[in-house]
Design an enzyme around this catalytic site. Structure first.
Site, PDB file in Angstrom:
ATOM      1  N   ASP A  25      74.034 -23.405  -0.086  1.00  0.00           N
ATOM      2  CA  ASP A  25      74.751 -24.652  -0.347  1.00  0.00           C
ATOM      3  C   ASP A  25      74.002 -25.857   0.219  1.00  0.00           C
ATOM      4  O   ASP A  25      73.985 -26.932  -0.378  1.00  0.00           O
ATOM      5  CB  ASP A  25      76.164 -24.590   0.238  1.00  0.00           C
ATOM      6  N   CYS A  49      57.374 -20.117  -1.815  1.00  0.00           N
ATOM      7  CA  CYS A  49      56.892 -20.660  -0.548  1.00  0.00           C
ATOM      8  C   CYS A  49      57.590 -20.046   0.673  1.00  0.00           C
ATOM      9  O   CYS A  49      57.215 -20.324   1.811  1.00  0.00           O
ATOM     10  CB  CYS A  49      57.035 -22.186  -0.516  1.00  0.00           C
ATOM     11  N   ASP A  63      76.961 -30.983  -1.726  1.00  0.00           N
ATOM     12  CA  ASP A  63      77.181 -29.916  -2.706  1.00  0.00           C
ATOM     13  C   ASP A  63      78.620 -29.444  -2.571  1.00  0.00           C
ATOM     14  O   ASP A  63      79.081 -29.179  -1.466  1.00  0.00           O
ATOM     15  CB  ASP A  63      76.217 -28.756  -2.458  1.00  0.00           C
ATOM     16  N   CYS A 117      63.165 -18.840  -1.054  1.00  0.00           N
ATOM     17  CA  CYS A 117      62.217 -19.197  -2.106  1.00  0.00           C
ATOM     18  C   CYS A 117      61.175 -18.092  -2.243  1.00  0.00           C
ATOM     19  O   CYS A 117      60.577 -17.659  -1.259  1.00  0.00           O
ATOM     20  CB  CYS A 117      61.540 -20.511  -1.770  1.00  0.00           C
ATOM     21  N   CYS A 166      59.536 -26.737  -2.215  1.00  0.00           N
ATOM     22  CA  CYS A 166      58.384 -26.745  -3.121  1.00  0.00           C
ATOM     23  C   CYS A 166      58.780 -26.998  -4.579  1.00  0.00           C
ATOM     24  O   CYS A 166      57.910 -27.197  -5.427  1.00  0.00           O
ATOM     25  CB  CYS A 166      57.594 -25.439  -3.018  1.00  0.00           C
ATOM     26  N   GLU A 176      77.116 -34.135  -7.390  1.00  0.00           N
ATOM     27  CA  GLU A 176      76.865 -33.599  -8.720  1.00  0.00           C
ATOM     28  C   GLU A 176      77.862 -34.212  -9.680  1.00  0.00           C
ATOM     29  O   GLU A 176      79.025 -34.375  -9.352  1.00  0.00           O
ATOM     30  CB  GLU A 176      77.061 -32.084  -8.730  1.00  0.00           C
ATOM     31  N   CYS A 222      64.087 -24.593  -5.291  1.00  0.00           N
ATOM     32  CA  CYS A 222      63.714 -24.683  -3.877  1.00  0.00           C
ATOM     33  C   CYS A 222      63.589 -26.157  -3.498  1.00  0.00           C
ATOM     34  O   CYS A 222      62.909 -26.924  -4.171  1.00  0.00           O
ATOM     35  CB  CYS A 222      62.394 -23.960  -3.631  1.00  0.00           C
TER      36      CYS A 222
HETATM   37 ZN    ZN Z   1      59.808 -23.034  -2.219  1.00  0.00          ZN
END
Ligand code: ZN
Length: 314
Positions: free
Chosen positions: A283, A276, A105, A273, A257, A187, A254
Site C-alpha cells: 500500500d 531492482c 492509497d 520488485c 525503478c 487515485e 515499483c
Molecule cells: Zn524496482
C-alpha cells in the site's frame, strides 16, 4: 418546493432517478431559506434558540459558534434524534501553503496508506454485536407490532451511532493530513461504480462479485468518498489542493525503478520488485506511485477550492 424542483431537474437531466415522496422516519429532512429563519439567540454556553417558520422557537445544542451570514437552515431527523445545520458564508483569507505533497492509497485492509509509510485502518465498530442482537430481536417479534418497531428503533439508533463514530474517525484523520501537507494526491476512483452493484455492467459482467459484495465494502466505499470530500475542503481552507491521478498500475509498479509487473506484488501486503529488489509494504509503494504521478508535471487534474469557505455548524 425548491428541493422538489431540484429533484425533478436532476431527474430530467439524467443525474438521478424519479423523485421519491418524503416518508416519515425514512427521509425526514427539511430546508429553510435564510430569509424565513429568525435570528439565532444564544441562551447560554450550551443552548441556543432559533425561530423556524410554521414550527416556532426551536432550542438546539450550540456546539460551535455560527460565523458570518447564515444561508440555508436544514433540519434532519436521524435515528438518534433531530439535528439542525446552519450553512454559513464568511470571508476567509486563504494562507500560503508551502507544506510538502503526499500520496494516499485507499485500500481494504488499510483504509488509507500515506507515501510517508503511515497506515491508517478504520477501527472496527464495537457496536456490531449489539446491532445484530436488536435486529434478531426485531425479526423474532410479531410482524408490524409496536414491540417490533421498538426493536427496530434500537437497532437503527445503534447503527446511527456507528456511522457517527466512523465520521468522527474520518474527520480526525483528514484534519491531521490537511494540517501537515500542502497537496494530497489521490487515485481518481470511480467510487460510485464500486459501491453501486456487484452484478457488474454490460462491459464487465460481474467479475468481482464476491469481492464487491458485503456491507463492509459499501461502508469502505462510502468512507473513501467521504474522505475525499472532507480532505478537499480542509485542504482548500488551508491553501492546499487535492490532485487526482489515474489509478491504473499504481499497485504493481515499483516506486524505485518503475518496473511494472504483476508478480511484483507478492500478496496483499508485500511488494517486492523483481528487477531492482525494492521491498516495501504494497500500500505504501502504491501511495508513493500515486505521489509521483501527481507531482509529475502535466497529467494530473486539480480540484481546488476558492477563498470563500463554507462551514456547517450543527
Ligand atoms: Zn524496482
Amino acid at each position: 418546493m425548491r428541493d422538489l424542483d431540484q429533484a425533478f431537474q436532476n431527474f430530467f437531466a439524467g443525474r438521478a432517478g424519479y423523485p421519491k415522496p418524503r416518508r416519515k422516519f425514512v427521509n425526514d429532512a427539511l430546508r429553510f431559506p435564510s430569509s424565513r429563519v429568525g435570528a439565532i439567540a444564544v441562551l447560554n454556553a450550551k443552548w441556543a434558540r432559533v425561530r423556524l417558520p410554521k414550527i416556532g422557537a426551536v432550542k438546539f445544542r450550540y456546539t460551535r459558534p455560527i460565523r458570518g451570514a447564515v444561508g440555508n437552515v436544514t433540519v434532519v431527523r436521524e435515528a438518534n434524534g433531530w439535528h439542525i445545520a446552519f450553512s454559513c458564508a464568511f470571508e476567509h483569507e486563504t494562507p500560503v501553503n508551502d507544506n510538502p505533497p503526499v500520496g494516499i492509497d485507499r485500500g481494504i485492509v488499510n483504509t488509507f496508506a500515506l507515501a510517508t509509510g503511515e497506515m491508517h485502518a478504520m477501527p472496527p465498530s464495537n457496536l456490531n454485536d449489539r446491532h445484530k442482537q436488536w435486529q434478531r430481536t426485531a425479526a423474532r417479534r410479531k410482524s408490524r407490532s409496536k414491540r417490533q418497531a421498538k426493536a427496530r428503533r434500537h437497532a437503527a439508533r445503534i447503527a446511527a451511532k456507528a456511522a457517527r463514530q466512523r465520521l468522527h474517525w474520518q474527520h480526525v484523520t483528514t484534519t491531521r493530513i490537511a494540517k501537515r501537507f500542502g497537496a494530497a494526491v489521490l487515485e481518481d476512483l470511480k467510487i460510485r461504480n464500486m459501491s453501486a452493484s456487484a452484478k457488474g455492467t454490460v462491459e464487465e459482467p460481474g467479475k468481482n462479485v464476491a469481492r464487491k459484495a458485503g456491507l463492509n465494502r459499501s461502508i469502505l466505499a462510502a468512507a473513501w468518498y467521504r474522505f475525499e470530500l472532507l480532505l478537499t475542503y480542509k485542504l482548500a481552507f488551508r491553501g492546499g489542493t487535492v490532485v487526482k491521478v489515474d489509478p491504473r498500475y499504481t499497485s504493481v509498479t515499483c516506486s524505485k525503478c518503475g518496473s511494472r509487473d504483476k508478480a511484483n506484488r507478492e500478496n496483499q501486503a508485500k511488494f517486492l520488485c523483481l528487477s531492482c529488489g525494492h521491498a516495501d509494504h504494497a500500500d505504501v509503494n502504491a501511495a508513493v506511485n500515486i505521489l509521483l504521478a501527481g507531482t509529475r508535471p502535466s497529467a494530473a487534474s486539480e480540484t481546488s477550492g476558492g477563498s470563500r469557505g463554507l462551514e456547517r455548524a450543527a
